[in-house]
Design a protein around this motif. Structure first.
Motif, PDB file in Angstrom:
ATOM      1  N   ASP A  53       0.228  -1.163   0.263  1.00 35.49           N
ATOM      2  CA  ASP A  53       0.106  -0.005   0.020  1.00 35.49           C
ATOM      3  C   ASP A  53       1.176   1.257   0.003  1.00 35.49           C
ATOM      4  O   ASP A  53       1.600   1.630   1.067  1.00 35.49           O
ATOM      5  CB  ASP A  53      -0.852  -0.108   1.167  1.00 35.49           C
ATOM      6  CG  ASP A  53      -2.325  -1.594   1.149  1.00 35.49           C
ATOM      7  OD1 ASP A  53      -2.243  -1.376  -0.170  1.00 35.49           O
ATOM      8  OD2 ASP A  53      -2.161  -1.753   2.487  1.00 35.49           O
ATOM      9  N   VAL A  54       0.570   2.270  -0.831  1.00 38.01           N
ATOM     10  CA  VAL A  54       1.126   3.406  -0.755  1.00 38.01           C
ATOM     11  C   VAL A  54       0.983   4.277  -2.434  1.00 38.01           C
ATOM     12  O   VAL A  54       0.159   4.191  -2.751  1.00 38.01           O
ATOM     13  CB  VAL A  54       2.779   2.356  -2.381  1.00 38.01           C
ATOM     14  CG1 VAL A  54       4.079   4.328  -2.076  1.00 38.01           C
ATOM     15  CG2 VAL A  54       4.197   2.283  -1.305  1.00 38.01           C
ATOM     16  N   ALA A  55       1.234   5.300  -1.657  1.00 37.58           N
ATOM     17  CA  ALA A  55       0.276   6.471  -2.038  1.00 37.58           C
ATOM     18  C   ALA A  55      -0.849   6.266  -2.858  1.00 37.58           C
ATOM     19  O   ALA A  55      -1.967   6.348  -3.371  1.00 37.58           O
ATOM     20  CB  ALA A  55       0.853   6.542  -3.911  1.00 37.58           C
ATOM     21  N   GLY A  56      -1.811   5.704  -1.741  1.00 43.59           N
ATOM     22  CA  GLY A  56      -3.471   5.903  -1.763  1.00 43.59           C
ATOM     23  C   GLY A  56      -3.598   4.791  -2.372  1.00 43.59           C
ATOM     24  O   GLY A  56      -4.769   4.354  -2.622  1.00 43.59           O
ATOM     25  N   LEU A 105       1.379  -0.273 -12.331  1.00 45.26           N
ATOM     26  CA  LEU A 105       0.973   0.931 -11.958  1.00 45.26           C
ATOM     27  C   LEU A 105      -0.288   1.398 -11.682  1.00 45.26           C
ATOM     28  O   LEU A 105      -0.968   0.790 -12.003  1.00 45.26           O
ATOM     29  CB  LEU A 105       1.117   2.105 -13.225  1.00 45.26           C
ATOM     30  CG  LEU A 105       2.641   2.569 -13.645  1.00 45.26           C
ATOM     31  CD1 LEU A 105       3.025   2.515 -15.362  1.00 45.26           C
ATOM     32  CD2 LEU A 105       3.120   3.592 -12.485  1.00 45.26           C
ATOM     33  N   PRO A 106      -0.381   2.232 -11.127  1.00 47.83           N
ATOM     34  CA  PRO A 106      -1.784   2.186 -10.076  1.00 47.83           C
ATOM     35  C   PRO A 106      -2.878   2.128 -10.788  1.00 47.83           C
ATOM     36  O   PRO A 106      -2.841   3.285 -11.999  1.00 47.83           O
ATOM     37  CB  PRO A 106      -1.684   3.901  -9.602  1.00 47.83           C
ATOM     38  CG  PRO A 106      -0.276   3.709  -8.905  1.00 47.83           C
ATOM     39  CD  PRO A 106       0.441   3.429 -10.221  1.00 47.83           C
ATOM     40  N   SER A 111      -2.790  -4.223  -9.905  1.00 44.78           N
ATOM     41  CA  SER A 111      -3.454  -2.388  -9.189  1.00 44.78           C
ATOM     42  C   SER A 111      -4.352  -2.192  -8.708  1.00 44.78           C
ATOM     43  O   SER A 111      -4.553  -1.853 -10.147  1.00 44.78           O
ATOM     44  CB  SER A 111      -1.635  -1.701  -9.554  1.00 44.78           C
ATOM     45  OG  SER A 111      -0.844  -1.819  -9.185  1.00 44.78           O
ATOM     46  N   GLU A 112      -4.556  -1.318  -7.824  1.00 45.17           N
ATOM     47  CA  GLU A 112      -5.914  -1.462  -7.543  1.00 45.17           C
ATOM     48  C   GLU A 112      -5.896   0.753  -8.560  1.00 45.17           C
ATOM     49  O   GLU A 112      -5.213   1.268  -8.669  1.00 45.17           O
ATOM     50  CB  GLU A 112      -5.799   0.069  -5.993  1.00 45.17           C
ATOM     51  CG  GLU A 112      -7.106  -0.115  -5.342  1.00 45.17           C
ATOM     52  CD  GLU A 112      -6.900   0.775  -3.928  1.00 45.17           C
ATOM     53  OE1 GLU A 112      -8.527   0.882  -3.602  1.00 45.17           O
ATOM     54  OE2 GLU A 112      -6.117   1.526  -3.615  1.00 45.17           O
ATOM     55  N   ARG A 113      -7.036   0.449  -8.763  1.00 41.33           N
ATOM     56  CA  ARG A 113      -7.792   1.931  -9.154  1.00 41.33           C
ATOM     57  C   ARG A 113      -8.951   1.991  -8.920  1.00 41.33           C
ATOM     58  O   ARG A 113      -9.671   1.897  -8.326  1.00 41.33           O
ATOM     59  CB  ARG A 113      -8.256   1.376 -11.358  1.00 41.33           C
ATOM     60  CG  ARG A 113      -8.799   2.149 -12.127  1.00 41.33           C
ATOM     61  CD  ARG A 113      -9.572   1.438 -12.927  1.00 41.33           C
ATOM     62  NE  ARG A 113      -8.348   1.145 -14.140  1.00 41.33           N
ATOM     63  CZ  ARG A 113      -8.856   0.430 -15.377  1.00 41.33           C
ATOM     64  NH1 ARG A 113     -10.457   0.239 -15.133  1.00 41.33           N
ATOM     65  NH2 ARG A 113      -7.698  -0.382 -15.945  1.00 41.33           N
ATOM     66  N   LYS A 114      -8.929   3.636  -8.520  1.00 38.43           N
ATOM     67  CA  LYS A 114     -10.391   4.154  -7.700  1.00 38.43           C
ATOM     68  C   LYS A 114     -10.798   5.153  -8.577  1.00 38.43           C
ATOM     69  O   LYS A 114     -10.153   5.992  -9.205  1.00 38.43           O
ATOM     70  CB  LYS A 114      -9.445   4.841  -6.749  1.00 38.43           C
ATOM     71  CG  LYS A 114      -8.448   4.631  -5.518  1.00 38.43           C
ATOM     72  CD  LYS A 114      -7.836   5.607  -4.529  1.00 38.43           C
ATOM     73  CE  LYS A 114      -7.739   4.423  -3.375  1.00 38.43           C
ATOM     74  NZ  LYS A 114      -7.060   5.140  -2.268  1.00 38.43           N
ATOM     75  N   ASN A 127       3.123   8.841  -7.260  1.00 39.69           N
ATOM     76  CA  ASN A 127       2.895   7.473  -7.360  1.00 39.69           C
ATOM     77  C   ASN A 127       4.500   6.745  -7.210  1.00 39.69           C
ATOM     78  O   ASN A 127       4.642   6.086  -6.602  1.00 39.69           O
ATOM     79  CB  ASN A 127       1.873   7.192  -8.427  1.00 39.69           C
ATOM     80  CG  ASN A 127       0.732   7.607  -7.983  1.00 39.69           C
ATOM     81  OD1 ASN A 127      -0.043   9.115  -6.662  1.00 39.69           O
ATOM     82  ND2 ASN A 127      -0.699   7.787  -8.857  1.00 39.69           N
ATOM     83  N   VAL A 128       4.672   6.904  -8.654  1.00 37.35           N
ATOM     84  CA  VAL A 128       6.081   6.017  -8.397  1.00 37.35           C
ATOM     85  C   VAL A 128       7.628   6.379  -7.636  1.00 37.35           C
ATOM     86  O   VAL A 128       8.158   5.222  -7.125  1.00 37.35           O
ATOM     87  CB  VAL A 128       6.601   6.175  -9.990  1.00 37.35           C
ATOM     88  CG1 VAL A 128       8.283   5.570 -10.117  1.00 37.35           C
ATOM     89  CG2 VAL A 128       5.701   5.247 -11.286  1.00 37.35           C
ATOM     90  N   VAL A 129       7.456   7.791  -7.032  1.00 36.93           N
ATOM     91  CA  VAL A 129       8.902   8.382  -5.779  1.00 36.93           C
ATOM     92  C   VAL A 129       8.406   7.505  -4.777  1.00 36.93           C
ATOM     93  O   VAL A 129       8.803   7.187  -4.063  1.00 36.93           O
ATOM     94  CB  VAL A 129       8.238   9.715  -6.530  1.00 36.93           C
ATOM     95  CG1 VAL A 129       9.765  10.167  -5.644  1.00 36.93           C
ATOM     96  CG2 VAL A 129       9.858   9.761  -7.763  1.00 36.93           C
ATOM     97  N   ALA A 130       6.940   7.219  -5.169  1.00 41.68           N
ATOM     98  CA  ALA A 130       6.261   7.351  -3.544  1.00 41.68           C
ATOM     99  C   ALA A 130       7.012   5.698  -3.359  1.00 41.68           C
ATOM    100  O   ALA A 130       7.160   5.477  -2.302  1.00 41.68           O
ATOM    101  CB  ALA A 130       5.165   7.057  -2.745  1.00 41.68           C
TER     102      ALA A 130
END
Length: 320
Positions: A53-56, A105-106, A111-114, A127-130
């Motif tokens: 879990d990263v960047a929400g 990638l988100p 990976s999760e899609r919001k 997101n990638v840096v997080a």
């Protein structure tokens, strides 16, 4: 003799029952065949699977530890409509030389899609840096990006040099390359990668691959599963393509690439029908220290069409 015949009959019944169960499972979820092939490729490349879990977002990623504890970490970003599995042929070539982190990638893959989230160059770079900071804390990584992932990698390297030690752009988006049919379609508001049926699936594969020997074989029901998924993703794909291909973000990676001071690699295929090879020189003007590699006989999917040559270029970037 009777006992042997009875055991043989039981074995046949077991095989039939197993086949029926498999057929029912595939009928209910044809994508099982695709996931099974992806798992086979991942294991063959020596990769494992994890999530974080990263960047929400909940990220799914493949990884492989290096043979040496102090080896560099290489992070690989897939392109538009792609997924972490695109990198498996290259990962297999690199073996245990580096620590590998290969995320979806988100918004993409597993990976999760919001709903309502923005998945353009700017947000994905953050997101990638997080993700990098979470999995390689305090240690800069080598960031590789393909296509859309290349634009994300360029922006991340320009904005977060303390986290990105070296960067490799493969067939990367983010500059105004020489007009081709793909680019004209995107500017006109169409999605050249849209998949709705067997014909458009074949067209999609023909656009991204030049080398016929590298094109994936998609027998039924795998083809049906992919078509069904791409239909379901059509609105999402169009939204992302509009942002990275027609909005104010379209050329942002190229504009900010002038801030990239790290060692860099620019790698293209001469026959790329998506991001024309003219983009290589456009990026090179902005990143003069970059090593340029132009491969022949391959298209947009350099990492799958020429994994050995791409691996050589990556090793030269990481180890120099």
């Amino acid at each position: 003799m009777k006992r042997a015949k009875r055991f043989a009959a039981i074995a046949v019944l077991a095989i039939v029952a197993t086949s029926l169960i498999a057929a029912v499972a595939l009928w209910r979820d044809p994508f099982l065949l695709v996931r099974g092939e992806f798992a086979r490729q991942r294991v063959a490349a020596g990769l494992s699977r994890a999530s974080v879990d990263v960047a929400g977002h909940r990220w799914s990623y493949a990884y492989r530890d290096a043979d040496a504890a102090d080896a560099p970490t290489v992070v690989m970003l897939h392109g538009f409509t792609g997924s972490k599995e695109n990198w498996y042929p290259l990962a297999a070539q690199l073996e245990g030389r580096y620590r590998l982190l290969i995320p979806d990638l988100p918004g993409w893959g597993e990976s999760e899609r919001k709903p309502g989230a923005v998945y353009g160059f700017t947000q994905q770079a953050a997101n990638v840096v997080a993700f990098v900071r979470a999995l390689s804390p305090g240690k800069p990584v080598v960031l590789l990006g393909h296509s859309m992932g290349g634009g994300i990698a360029a922006l991340a390297a320009a904005r977060y040099p303390q986290d990105i030690g070296k960067v490799g752009l493969l067939d990367a988006a983010g500059v105004r390359f020489k007009d081709n049919q793909f680019g004209l379609d995107v500017l006109a508001g169409r999605n050249p990668f849209a998949v709705e049926d067997d014909a458009s699936l074949k067209r999609y594969i023909d656009i991204v691959f030049h080398d016929a020997n590298a094109k994936p074989w998609l027998p039924w029901p795998a083809s049906t599963a992919i078509i069904r998924k791409r239909r379901a993703d059509a609105e999402f794909e169009q939204g992302v393509l509009t942002r990275i291909g027609r909005s104010e973000e379209m050329l942002l990676p190229g504009k900010e690439a002038t801030n990239i001071r790290q060692p860099a690699l620019l790698l293209w295929c001469r026959q790329d029908a998506v991001i024309d090879a003219s983009a290589l020189e456009l990026y090179a003007q902005r990143i003069p220290q970059a090593r340029k590699v132009l491969l022949d006989g391959c298209g947009h999917m350099s990492l799958m069409e020429r994994p050995a040559e791409v691996a050589d270029a990556v090793v030269a970037l990481v180890d120099r």
